[in-house]
Scaffold this motif. Structure first.
Motif, PDB file in Angstrom:
ATOM      1  N   PRO A  89       1.231 -17.054   9.249  1.00 44.72           N
ATOM      2  CA  PRO A  89       2.056 -17.570  10.357  1.00 44.72           C
ATOM      3  C   PRO A  89       3.190 -18.500   9.916  1.00 44.72           C
ATOM      4  N   VAL A  90       2.970 -19.321   8.921  1.00 48.68           N
ATOM      5  CA  VAL A  90       4.012 -20.246   8.468  1.00 48.68           C
ATOM      6  C   VAL A  90       5.227 -19.516   7.883  1.00 48.68           C
ATOM      7  N   PHE A  91       5.053 -18.254   7.510  1.00 51.33           N
ATOM      8  CA  PHE A  91       6.143 -17.471   6.925  1.00 51.33           C
ATOM      9  C   PHE A  91       6.702 -16.416   7.875  1.00 51.33           C
ATOM     10  N   GLU A  92       6.268 -16.426   9.130  1.00 43.11           N
ATOM     11  CA  GLU A  92       6.776 -15.440  10.089  1.00 43.11           C
ATOM     12  C   GLU A  92       8.273 -15.619  10.302  1.00 43.11           C
ATOM     13  N   ARG A  93       8.906 -14.535  10.739  1.00 42.66           N
ATOM     14  CA  ARG A  93      10.334 -14.510  11.083  1.00 42.66           C
ATOM     15  C   ARG A  93      11.249 -14.800   9.886  1.00 42.66           C
ATOM     16  N   GLN A  94      10.776 -14.409   8.717  1.00 45.31           N
ATOM     17  CA  GLN A  94      11.589 -14.556   7.509  1.00 45.31           C
ATOM     18  C   GLN A  94      11.793 -13.211   6.813  1.00 45.31           C
ATOM     19  N   ARG A  95      11.525 -12.118   7.550  1.00 47.81           N
ATOM     20  CA  ARG A  95      11.707 -10.744   7.093  1.00 47.81           C
ATOM     21  C   ARG A  95      10.763 -10.350   5.962  1.00 47.81           C
ATOM     22  N   ILE A  96       9.670 -11.069   5.809  1.00 49.30           N
ATOM     23  CA  ILE A  96       8.711 -10.733   4.759  1.00 49.30           C
ATOM     24  C   ILE A  96       8.019  -9.412   5.088  1.00 49.30           C
ATOM     25  N   GLY A  97       7.621  -9.220   6.334  1.00 55.68           N
ATOM     26  CA  GLY A  97       7.005  -7.955   6.735  1.00 55.68           C
ATOM     27  C   GLY A  97       7.948  -6.789   6.497  1.00 55.68           C
ATOM     28  N   ALA A  98       9.203  -6.938   6.898  1.00 50.41           N
ATOM     29  CA  ALA A  98      10.197  -5.876   6.697  1.00 50.41           C
ATOM     30  C   ALA A  98      10.403  -5.602   5.211  1.00 50.41           C
ATOM     31  N   THR A  99      10.401  -6.640   4.405  1.00 48.48           N
ATOM     32  CA  THR A  99      10.575  -6.482   2.963  1.00 48.48           C
ATOM     33  C   THR A  99       9.383  -5.745   2.358  1.00 48.48           C
ATOM     34  N   LEU A 100       8.183  -6.050   2.829  1.00 45.71           N
ATOM     35  CA  LEU A 100       6.997  -5.331   2.355  1.00 45.71           C
ATOM     36  C   LEU A 100       7.077  -3.848   2.726  1.00 45.71           C
ATOM     37  N   ILE A 101       7.491  -3.566   3.951  1.00 43.02           N
ATOM     38  CA  ILE A 101       7.615  -2.171   4.388  1.00 43.02           C
ATOM     39  C   ILE A 101       8.670  -1.442   3.567  1.00 43.02           C
ATOM     40  N   ASP A 102       9.788  -2.097   3.294  1.00 44.46           N
ATOM     41  CA  ASP A 102      10.821  -1.476   2.461  1.00 44.46           C
ATOM     42  C   ASP A 102      10.291  -1.175   1.052  1.00 44.46           C
ATOM     43  N   ALA A 103       9.423  -2.049   0.534  1.00 41.98           N
ATOM     44  CA  ALA A 103       8.831  -1.805  -0.789  1.00 41.98           C
ATOM     45  C   ALA A 103       7.929  -0.567  -0.748  1.00 41.98           C
ATOM     46  N   VAL A 104       7.170  -0.409   0.336  1.00 37.27           N
ATOM     47  CA  VAL A 104       6.329   0.784   0.480  1.00 37.27           C
ATOM     48  C   VAL A 104       7.215   2.022   0.590  1.00 37.27           C
ATOM     49  N   ALA A 105       8.331   1.908   1.305  1.00 31.54           N
ATOM     50  CA  ALA A 105       9.255   3.035   1.441  1.00 31.54           C
ATOM     51  C   ALA A 105       9.815   3.446   0.077  1.00 31.54           C
ATOM     52  N   ARG A 106      10.167   2.479  -0.758  1.00 33.62           N
ATOM     53  CA  ARG A 106      10.657   2.802  -2.106  1.00 33.62           C
ATOM     54  C   ARG A 106       9.564   3.492  -2.922  1.00 33.62           C
ATOM     55  N   HIS A 107       8.353   2.990  -2.774  1.00 37.12           N
ATOM     56  CA  HIS A 107       7.210   3.590  -3.476  1.00 37.12           C
ATOM     57  C   HIS A 107       7.024   5.048  -3.039  1.00 37.12           C
ATOM     58  N   ALA A 108       7.075   5.279  -1.723  1.00 30.81           N
ATOM     59  CA  ALA A 108       6.925   6.642  -1.190  1.00 30.81           C
ATOM     60  C   ALA A 108       8.043   7.548  -1.684  1.00 30.81           C
ATOM     61  N   SER A 109       9.273   7.058  -1.653  1.00 29.51           N
ATOM     62  CA  SER A 109      10.403   7.853  -2.143  1.00 29.51           C
ATOM     63  C   SER A 109      10.221   8.223  -3.607  1.00 29.51           C
ATOM     64  N   GLY A 110       9.757   7.276  -4.400  1.00 24.99           N
ATOM     65  CA  GLY A 110       9.506   7.529  -5.810  1.00 24.99           C
ATOM     66  C   GLY A 110       8.440   8.578  -6.045  1.00 24.99           C
ATOM     67  N   MET A 111       7.553   8.748  -5.068  1.00 22.10           N
ATOM     68  CA  MET A 111       6.502   9.768  -5.155  1.00 22.10           C
ATOM     69  C   MET A 111       6.963  11.101  -4.569  1.00 22.10           C
ATOM     70  N   GLY A 112       8.190  11.125  -4.042  1.00 18.81           N
ATOM     71  CA  GLY A 112       8.704  12.352  -3.435  1.00 18.81           C
ATOM     72  C   GLY A 112       8.163  12.610  -2.039  1.00 18.81           C
TER      73      GLY A 112
END
Length: 172
Positions: A89-112
């Protein structure tokens, strides 16, 4: 503050459970049963960690680094399925969730892989409406691919109210 996304280490699994517990508190007064639910079992977290399906967000604000959030995912058909994502909660609204999702997206793209998928609550503002803002779209509940249909059965077996939930996908 800087945020680093990296694979979780085996010695961080209990910290990840603590993040999940703390994040669940936002459901108090909305879905009390969920707020008081147990976090992901250590065995599941350990399996995802060994498979590379557990990333953490480490925040460093000129003090010592702190785990601020995590995302747990696994391959499911031609997608990476996001099983759990939480931010302290102390880190909410700092785009951390979005950044984590983008990292998963890069991982998925790398796997094709073609997309990310997840299941969440339809009406909770920090659930489906949030994911829609991040590019996810609702999937037709009556036409779920076999893997997501199996996830739905898992949810039902755990007692989740699937009428309140929606499956979503974000194409890569």
């Amino acid at each position: 503050m800087t945020t680093t996304i990296r694979p979780a280490s085996a010695d961080e699994l209990q910290l990840i459970q603590a993040i999940e517990r703390a994040s669940a508190q936002r459901f108090l007064g909305v879905m009390d049963a969920l707020a008081n639910d147990e976090p992901s079992p250590l065995e599941v977290l350990a399996a995802r960690q060994r498979e590379g399906g557990l990333l953490v967000a480490e925040a460093d604000d000129d003090r010592r680094p702190t785990l601020a959030g995590f995302v747990m995912f696994r391959r499911l058909e031609q997608s990476l399925y996001i099983e759990q994502i939480d931010v302290l909660p102390v880190f909410e609204r700092q785009r951390i969730g979005a950044t984590l999702i983008d990292a998963v997206a890069r991982h998925a793209s790398g796997m094709g892989l073609a997309r990310l998928t997840l299941s969440t609550f339809r009406e909770i503002p920090w659930n489906a409406p949030y994911y829609r803002r991040l590019g996810f779209a609702d999937l037709d509940d009556k036409a779920l691919p076999p893997g997501l249909a199996a996830v739905r059965r898992e949810h039902l077996a755990r007692g989740l109210d699937e009428s309140a939930r929606v499956f979503m996908a974000r194409n890569l």
